[in-house]
Design an enzyme around this catalytic site. Structure first.
Site, short mmCIF file in Angstrom:
data_model
loop_
_atom_site.label_atom_id
_atom_site.label_comp_id
_atom_site.label_asym_id
_atom_site.label_seq_id
_atom_site.Cartn_x
_atom_site.Cartn_y
_atom_site.Cartn_z
N CYS A 197 1.02 -1.19 0.08
CA CYS A 197 0.05 0.06 -0.05
C CYS A 197 0.95 1.14 -0.01
O CYS A 197 2.05 1.20 -0.02
CB CYS A 197 -0.86 -0.06 1.24
SG CYS A 197 -1.86 -1.27 1.53
N ARG B 215 1.69 1.37 -5.94
CA ARG B 215 2.10 0.50 -4.75
C ARG B 215 0.50 -0.15 -4.37
O ARG B 215 0.27 -0.96 -3.59
CB ARG B 215 2.32 1.20 -3.38
CG ARG B 215 3.59 2.00 -3.78
CD ARG B 215 3.84 2.68 -2.77
NE ARG B 215 4.30 1.73 -1.32
CZ ARG B 215 5.22 0.89 -1.18
NH1 ARG B 215 6.46 0.91 -1.99
NH2 ARG B 215 5.35 0.22 -0.18
N TRP C 146 -3.78 -1.64 -1.38
CA TRP C 146 -3.87 -3.00 -2.14
C TRP C 146 -4.13 -4.02 -1.04
O TRP C 146 -3.53 -4.37 -0.46
CB TRP C 146 -2.33 -3.17 -2.70
CG TRP C 146 -2.08 -4.53 -3.25
CD1 TRP C 146 -1.75 -5.99 -2.93
CD2 TRP C 146 -2.55 -4.83 -4.83
NE1 TRP C 146 -1.92 -6.48 -3.80
CE2 TRP C 146 -2.44 -6.08 -5.20
CE3 TRP C 146 -3.15 -3.99 -5.70
CZ2 TRP C 146 -2.54 -6.45 -6.27
CZ3 TRP C 146 -3.69 -4.70 -7.04
CH2 TRP C 146 -3.09 -6.01 -7.24
N ASN D 229 0.82 0.45 5.92
CA ASN D 229 1.43 -0.28 4.76
C ASN D 229 1.98 -1.46 5.29
O ASN D 229 3.00 -1.27 6.13
CB ASN D 229 2.39 0.34 3.85
CG ASN D 229 3.09 -0.56 3.16
OD1 ASN D 229 2.60 -1.23 2.52
ND2 ASN D 229 4.37 -0.19 2.83
N GLY D 230 1.65 -2.72 5.12
CA GLY D 230 2.43 -4.05 5.62
C GLY D 230 1.16 -4.96 6.09
O GLY D 230 0.21 -4.96 5.58
N GLU E 72 5.49 -19.35 -22.93
CA GLU E 72 5.39 -18.06 -22.29
C GLU E 72 6.62 -17.29 -22.63
O GLU E 72 6.40 -16.05 -22.85
CB GLU E 72 5.62 -18.36 -20.76
CG GLU E 72 5.84 -17.20 -19.82
CD GLU E 72 4.61 -16.28 -19.95
OE1 GLU E 72 3.57 -16.59 -20.51
OE2 GLU E 72 4.87 -15.23 -19.51
N LYS F 57 6.15 -13.61 -24.36
CA LYS F 57 6.96 -12.53 -23.65
C LYS F 57 7.69 -11.65 -24.83
O LYS F 57 7.36 -10.50 -24.77
CB LYS F 57 7.82 -13.04 -22.44
CG LYS F 57 8.08 -12.28 -21.29
CD LYS F 57 6.90 -12.56 -20.19
CE LYS F 57 5.53 -12.09 -20.79
NZ LYS F 57 4.41 -12.56 -19.75
N GLU G 137 4.92 -9.96 -27.22
CA GLU G 137 3.86 -9.09 -26.89
C GLU G 137 4.74 -7.75 -26.70
O GLU G 137 4.23 -6.52 -26.80
CB GLU G 137 3.14 -9.32 -25.68
CG GLU G 137 3.98 -9.47 -24.50
CD GLU G 137 3.00 -10.15 -23.44
OE1 GLU G 137 1.81 -10.04 -23.37
OE2 GLU G 137 3.52 -10.71 -22.26
N HIS H 65 7.57 -31.43 -38.46
CA HIS H 65 6.23 -32.04 -39.19
C HIS H 65 5.56 -30.82 -39.90
O HIS H 65 4.48 -30.84 -40.23
CB HIS H 65 5.37 -32.37 -38.18
CG HIS H 65 5.69 -33.72 -37.39
ND1 HIS H 65 5.77 -34.85 -38.29
CD2 HIS H 65 6.38 -33.97 -36.21
CE1 HIS H 65 6.40 -35.72 -37.49
NE2 HIS H 65 6.81 -35.35 -36.29
N LYS I 202 -4.14 -4.21 -19.56
CA LYS I 202 -3.66 -5.38 -18.31
C LYS I 202 -5.17 -6.08 -17.94
O LYS I 202 -4.44 -7.08 -17.37
CB LYS I 202 -3.22 -4.17 -17.24
CG LYS I 202 -2.71 -5.15 -15.90
CD LYS I 202 -1.40 -5.69 -16.27
CE LYS I 202 -0.65 -6.57 -15.24
NZ LYS I 202 0.01 -7.63 -15.60
C1 F6R Z 1 0.98 -11.76 -20.98
C2 F6R Z 1 -0.45 -11.42 -19.98
C3 F6R Z 1 -1.74 -11.90 -20.38
C4 F6R Z 1 -2.48 -12.49 -19.30
C5 F6R Z 1 -3.73 -12.81 -19.83
C6 F6R Z 1 -4.55 -13.10 -18.45
O1 F6R Z 1 2.20 -11.13 -20.45
O2 F6R Z 1 -0.03 -10.71 -18.92
O3 F6R Z 1 -1.50 -12.83 -21.42
O4 F6R Z 1 -1.78 -13.44 -18.57
O5 F6R Z 1 -4.49 -11.70 -20.16
O6 F6R Z 1 -4.67 -12.21 -17.45
P1 F6R Z 1 -5.20 -12.63 -15.91
O7 F6R Z 1 -4.18 -13.33 -15.36
O8 F6R Z 1 -5.39 -11.11 -15.41
O9 F6R Z 1 -6.45 -13.23 -16.20
#
Ligand code: F6R
Length: 612
Positions: A2, A27, A75, A101-102, A482, A486, A489, A505, A607
């Site tokens: 937080c 935070r 948070w 915070n904590g 993954e 990474k 994207e 194949h 996000k």
């Molecule tokens: C990639 C990434 C996304 C999320 C996906 C699911 O770096 O962050 O592929 O993993 O959109 O998101 P959550 O975990 O929030 O359901």
């Protein structure tokens, strides 16, 4: 995590507190609040939701007179995001208001004791215990009362405290949570982090554990708990605000990559008991229910789905229960075969992903038992699940996930081992050995992060390629998925992940002179097989980066097939994904950085994906 702020001075406090909190939203941002003293009255304004909602509620702070106040951006850890659980918290008498915070680890027994004495709590938080203890111990002297309180509470805290009876002073104290003091002509500040005070001053003090600070508009006094004054050198901050929010890192993504050892410790350590067993808080599944399971589905999107692919290998290996990793967007429309003997594990950082939430509802409706792994407390997926395990990764700001992925993996290992233990599928020795290795992961990850400069250098070489292929077998393949995501994207390089044996194949026709291939070979028993696949791509001109374990022995002719090699420490084969993903995250990050991409906010991405 937080953020807390405090100000006492010659200017109106509330707008200053809001400005400070704005720089602490990284935070946490699920609720916000301020408390100000004016004319002998101590008033709290707080709300669930982003800081902007609080700001609108109090007219940008302008409608609150008063030149002393504290503020908080939350948070959630203990208690879902709600108006009541937001900070500041007041003691029952209304004398004290605090921000924290904590985590107060012994809040449970303390709360029970206070309740027995008739104290009525207004929230579900651990923090409120501190406010109520201040009331309970109050002897007319805030300093000595605070000392008694911090001798009673266990855990981590940075606290800012207002006492209505002393309307010209703020007290603050810290233990294992950050806290700084800012000094200016107009007044003095406390804050969880430097960016909160940078709009007003660049002169600060850092506080150490168990130091108590008393601020008035003209003075800052630091004491130890025996009230002995401490002399502290003033520091001048020479960074700008955005660098400071990122802890000096250029992007949140690299900051979050570097935070992984701590995030893993926070996720793993509380789940391991002193007697060497696993405790899964928030899971009510009985031994009998676990023994009766006939199938497990792991359902998620994106990187969280990639955790599910690791989970399939790990859970099947340890429990011998069949596991399917499902994309949530497919699962919800595929008429899934689930019933009361099916466990559906839902994985989501945000807890708000629309397809994952819909899949959860579908599974529940069909009678499956649902267990969710979620990072955001109080999110929709957490609220709708019968069993929730939180990853304690803290807020993840960068769109591309790193620390959430790593903590989700850790939870999968703990769940797999827990089920294996409960259903008698693993010997005591093997259980303890694996658990010891899980607890060593944070340290091993920290050692791999030291490879960052080497990966940054390698990234210069690969930054301008147009295509990349990530190869691996079994768990290496799961990580390849993954690693590939990474890279693509954030750098916009076209990239694909292939099971190493599958490339020939069809897709091998795309390999030509200079094609970039990253081969993951950390699964010891499969290294020779993957090396054969490296030969196949090398023969077609590929440029190969091999990620393997420290003690992988390569014959000279094998070493000749590899252009670059990254070696990482070893652990049990099942846990290797946690280690091998780290150089891949760093590689993706540094390639995107070399290409000058908008790393924290890649194009077209969000996000939290709350649409289908
Ligand atoms: C990639 C990434 C996304 C999320 C996906 C699911 O770096 O962050 O592929 O993993 O959109 O998101 P959550 O975990 O929030 O359901």
């Amino acid at each position: 995590m937080c953020g807390i702020v405090g100000f006492v001075g010659r200017k109106q406090a509330a707008p200053i507190l809001l400005a400070g909190l704005e720089h602490l939203e990284y935070r946490g941002y699920d609720s916000a609040g301020v408390a100000v003293i004016d004319n002998g009255s101590l008033d709290v304004y707080k709300t669930k939701g982003r800081l902007q909602i609080l700001s609108d509620m109090i007219g940008g702070g302008k409608i609150l007179p008063g030149t002393i106040g504290i503020g908080h951006t939350r948070w959630a850890t203990h208690g879902k995001p709600s108006d009541d659980n937001s900070h500041p918290h007041k003691s029952s008498s209304g004398r004290f208001a605090i921000v924290h915070n904590g985590i107060i680890e012994n809040y449970g027994p303390l709360k029970a004791e206070l309740e027995k004495k008739g104290v009525a709590f207004a929230s579900e938080t651990d923090t409120e215990v501190v406010a109520q203890l201040l009331d309970a111990y109050y002897d007319g002297d805030t300093f000595s009362t605070l000392v008694k309180v911090i001798e009673t509470i266990e855990g981590s805290f940075a606290l800012g405290i207002l006492n209505r009876d002393n309307p010209h002073e703020i007290y603050a104290v810290r233990r294992s949570s950050p806290l700084i003091v800012g000094l200016s002509e107009d007044g003095n500040f406390i804050a969880s982090d430097i960016p909160a005070v940078l709009p007003f001053t660049r002169t600060i003090y850092h506080l150490n554990d168990n130091e108590i600070v008393r601020l008035t508009e003209d003075t800052v006094e630091i004491f130890d708990t025996a009230r002995r004054p401490i002399v502290r050198e003033k520091e001048k901050v020479d960074w700008d605000v955005s660098a400071a929010e990122k802890g000096g890192y250029p992007h949140f993504m690299i900051k979050e990559i570097m935070e992984q050892p701590e995030a893993l410790s926070k996720t793993i350590a509380p789940r391991i008991t002193h007697d060497g067993s696993i405790t899964l808080d928030g899971v009510q599944l009985t031994k009998e229910q676990l023994a009766a399971l006939t199938h497990i589905h792991i359902v998620a999107c994106g990187s969280a789905y990639h955790v599910g692919v690791v989970g399939k290998y790990v859970i099947e290996e340890l429990t011998r229960i069949p596991v399917t990793a499902d994309l949530a967007s497919e699962f919800r429309y595929q008429n899934p075969i689930v019933d009361a003997h099916t466990l559906v594990i839902i994985i989501s950082q945000s807890g708000e992903t629309a397809d994952t939430l819909a899949a959860l509802r579908e599974a529940k409706q069909r009678g499956a038992t649902v267990l969710s792994i979620v990072n955001v407390v109080g999110s929709s997926i957490a609220n709708e699940s019968d069993n929730v395990l939180y990853t304690w990764a803290g807020p993840e700001i960068s769109v591309a996930t790193t620390k959430a992925y790593s903590t989700q993996l850790a939870m999968i290992y703990l769940i797999a081992l827990y089920i294996a233990g409960q259903t008698g599928k693993i010997s005591k020795e093997a259980f303890s050995s694996l658990l010891t290795k899980i607890s060593a992961l944070p340290e091993q990850v920290a050692s791999i992060l030291k490879l960052a400069p080497q990966l940054e250098q390698l990234a210069q070489r690969y930054a301008y390629l147009e295509h990349a292929y990530f190869l691996g077998r079994n768990l290496d393949y799961a990580v390849a998925m993954e690693a590939s995501l990474k890279l693509k994207e954030i750098s916009y390089i076209h990239s694909e992940a292939y099971a190493a044996g599958e490339l020939k194949h069809g897709t091998i026709s795309l390999i030509e002179e200079g094609t970039f291939v990253v081969a993951l070979a950390c699964c010891e028993r499969l290294i020779p097989k993957t090396l054969s696949n490296i030969k196949e791509v090398k023969a077609r001109g590929a440029e190969v980066l091999l990620v393997t374990v420290e003690n992988c022995q390569l014959a000279d002719e094998q070493a000749d097939e590899v252009d670059h090699m990254i070696r990482i420490p070893q652990t049990n084969e099942l846990l290797m994904p946690s280690l091998e993903v780290i150089p891949c995250q760093l590689l993706g990050y540094y390639i995107a950085k070399a290409r000058d991409c908008d790393i924290d906010k890649p194009r077209n991405l969000a996000k939290s994906v709350t649409v289908e």
